[in-house]
Design a protein around this motif. Sequence first.
Motif, PDB file in Angstrom:
ATOM      1  N   LEU A   3     -86.266 -77.061 -17.946  1.00 45.49           N
ATOM      2  CA  LEU A   3     -87.240 -75.824 -17.420  1.00 45.49           C
ATOM      3  C   LEU A   3     -86.430 -74.734 -17.177  1.00 45.49           C
ATOM      4  O   LEU A   3     -85.565 -74.511 -16.689  1.00 45.49           O
ATOM      5  CB  LEU A   3     -87.690 -76.371 -16.228  1.00 45.49           C
ATOM      6  CG  LEU A   3     -88.730 -75.471 -15.590  1.00 45.49           C
ATOM      7  CD1 LEU A   3     -90.045 -75.069 -16.188  1.00 45.49           C
ATOM      8  CD2 LEU A   3     -89.050 -76.045 -13.997  1.00 45.49           C
ATOM      9  N   VAL A   4     -86.815 -73.468 -17.611  1.00 49.25           N
ATOM     10  CA  VAL A   4     -86.174 -72.036 -17.623  1.00 49.25           C
ATOM     11  C   VAL A   4     -87.394 -71.567 -16.213  1.00 49.25           C
ATOM     12  O   VAL A   4     -88.506 -71.429 -16.706  1.00 49.25           O
ATOM     13  CB  VAL A   4     -86.269 -71.267 -18.678  1.00 49.25           C
ATOM     14  CG1 VAL A   4     -85.550 -69.883 -18.180  1.00 49.25           C
ATOM     15  CG2 VAL A   4     -85.409 -71.726 -19.581  1.00 49.25           C
ATOM     16  N   LEU A   5     -86.858 -71.017 -15.249  1.00 46.27           N
ATOM     17  CA  LEU A   5     -87.730 -70.473 -14.270  1.00 46.27           C
ATOM     18  C   LEU A   5     -87.096 -68.938 -14.025  1.00 46.27           C
ATOM     19  O   LEU A   5     -86.188 -68.658 -13.896  1.00 46.27           O
ATOM     20  CB  LEU A   5     -87.580 -71.210 -12.878  1.00 46.27           C
ATOM     21  CG  LEU A   5     -88.101 -72.479 -12.837  1.00 46.27           C
ATOM     22  CD1 LEU A   5     -87.245 -73.383 -12.215  1.00 46.27           C
ATOM     23  CD2 LEU A   5     -89.767 -72.468 -12.267  1.00 46.27           C
ATOM     24  N   GLY A   6     -88.173 -67.864 -14.526  1.00 44.82           N
ATOM     25  CA  GLY A   6     -87.976 -66.807 -14.303  1.00 44.82           C
ATOM     26  C   GLY A   6     -88.291 -66.089 -13.063  1.00 44.82           C
ATOM     27  O   GLY A   6     -89.276 -66.328 -12.651  1.00 44.82           O
ATOM     28  N   ILE A   7     -87.428 -65.469 -12.438  1.00 48.74           N
ATOM     29  CA  ILE A   7     -87.397 -64.804 -11.189  1.00 48.74           C
ATOM     30  C   ILE A   7     -88.237 -63.235 -11.612  1.00 48.74           C
ATOM     31  O   ILE A   7     -87.283 -62.421 -11.768  1.00 48.74           O
ATOM     32  CB  ILE A   7     -86.235 -64.607 -10.563  1.00 48.74           C
ATOM     33  CG1 ILE A   7     -85.757 -65.933 -10.116  1.00 48.74           C
ATOM     34  CG2 ILE A   7     -86.756 -63.645  -9.051  1.00 48.74           C
ATOM     35  CD1 ILE A   7     -86.658 -66.858  -9.150  1.00 48.74           C
ATOM     36  N   GLY A   8     -89.249 -63.033 -11.548  1.00 51.29           N
ATOM     37  CA  GLY A   8     -89.926 -61.579 -11.941  1.00 51.29           C
ATOM     38  C   GLY A   8     -89.791 -60.727 -10.873  1.00 51.29           C
ATOM     39  O   GLY A   8     -89.410 -61.096  -9.653  1.00 51.29           O
ATOM     40  N   SER A   9     -89.825 -59.545 -11.305  1.00 51.04           N
ATOM     41  CA  SER A   9     -89.470 -58.269 -10.484  1.00 51.04           C
ATOM     42  C   SER A   9     -88.252 -58.539  -9.686  1.00 51.04           C
ATOM     43  O   SER A   9     -88.121 -58.090  -8.464  1.00 51.04           O
ATOM     44  CB  SER A   9     -90.857 -57.995  -9.606  1.00 51.04           C
ATOM     45  OG  SER A   9     -92.040 -57.687 -10.149  1.00 51.04           O
ATOM     46  N   ALA A  10     -87.183 -59.000 -10.410  1.00 55.10           N
ATOM     47  CA  ALA A  10     -86.046 -59.098  -9.722  1.00 55.10           C
ATOM     48  C   ALA A  10     -85.320 -58.188  -9.080  1.00 55.10           C
ATOM     49  O   ALA A  10     -84.527 -58.353  -7.986  1.00 55.10           O
ATOM     50  CB  ALA A  10     -85.019 -59.659 -10.900  1.00 55.10           C
ATOM     51  N   GLY A  11     -85.810 -56.667  -9.653  1.00 55.13           N
ATOM     52  CA  GLY A  11     -84.903 -55.554  -8.825  1.00 55.13           C
ATOM     53  C   GLY A  11     -85.854 -55.183  -7.420  1.00 55.13           C
ATOM     54  O   GLY A  11     -85.151 -54.389  -6.945  1.00 55.13           O
TER      55      GLY A  11
END
Length: 168
Positions: free
Chosen positions: A30-38
Amino acid sequence: MRGFYIGRFQPYHDGHHRMVEEIVSEVDELVLGIGSAGHSHTRRDPFTAGERVMMVTKSVAEFDRTSYVVPIEDLDRNSVWVSHVQSMAPSFDVAYSNNPLVIQLFEEAGVEVRQSPMFNRDVLEGTELRERMVEGGEWRHLVPDPVVDVIREIGGIERIQRVSETDT
């Protein structure tokens, strides 16, 4: 097979956790993307990418699946967003989302998208949790225990309450 799931995770809550539980029944990794990282230190986005990486990593450890948690900064050009995500994340075979825009963008790029039922969406929603935090309400029972620990460690409640104040 490797699956991809992106969210802002502000904070990671039981709705996200149930979605991950469904996903891991279908994939090997599983790849979990942390969106709006900035984004961080606002009422809408109180937690940093690193803090959210901690929340997610500690929470998904119980699933005994190889997981990769990767920050994904916003890109204000939807037409190239999928290639941006693919450049920031390990390769994946299928994406999981219930967000209509995300589904559209992945499908246009030829990526298979699977949806999952929403879980208790009226309460398990980031805005609701953040409001409870600002107002001093009860929120701990709506997130995995490791998230409570991370928010306590970083002074997250004090932060969201302070950044929600006004100077007028």
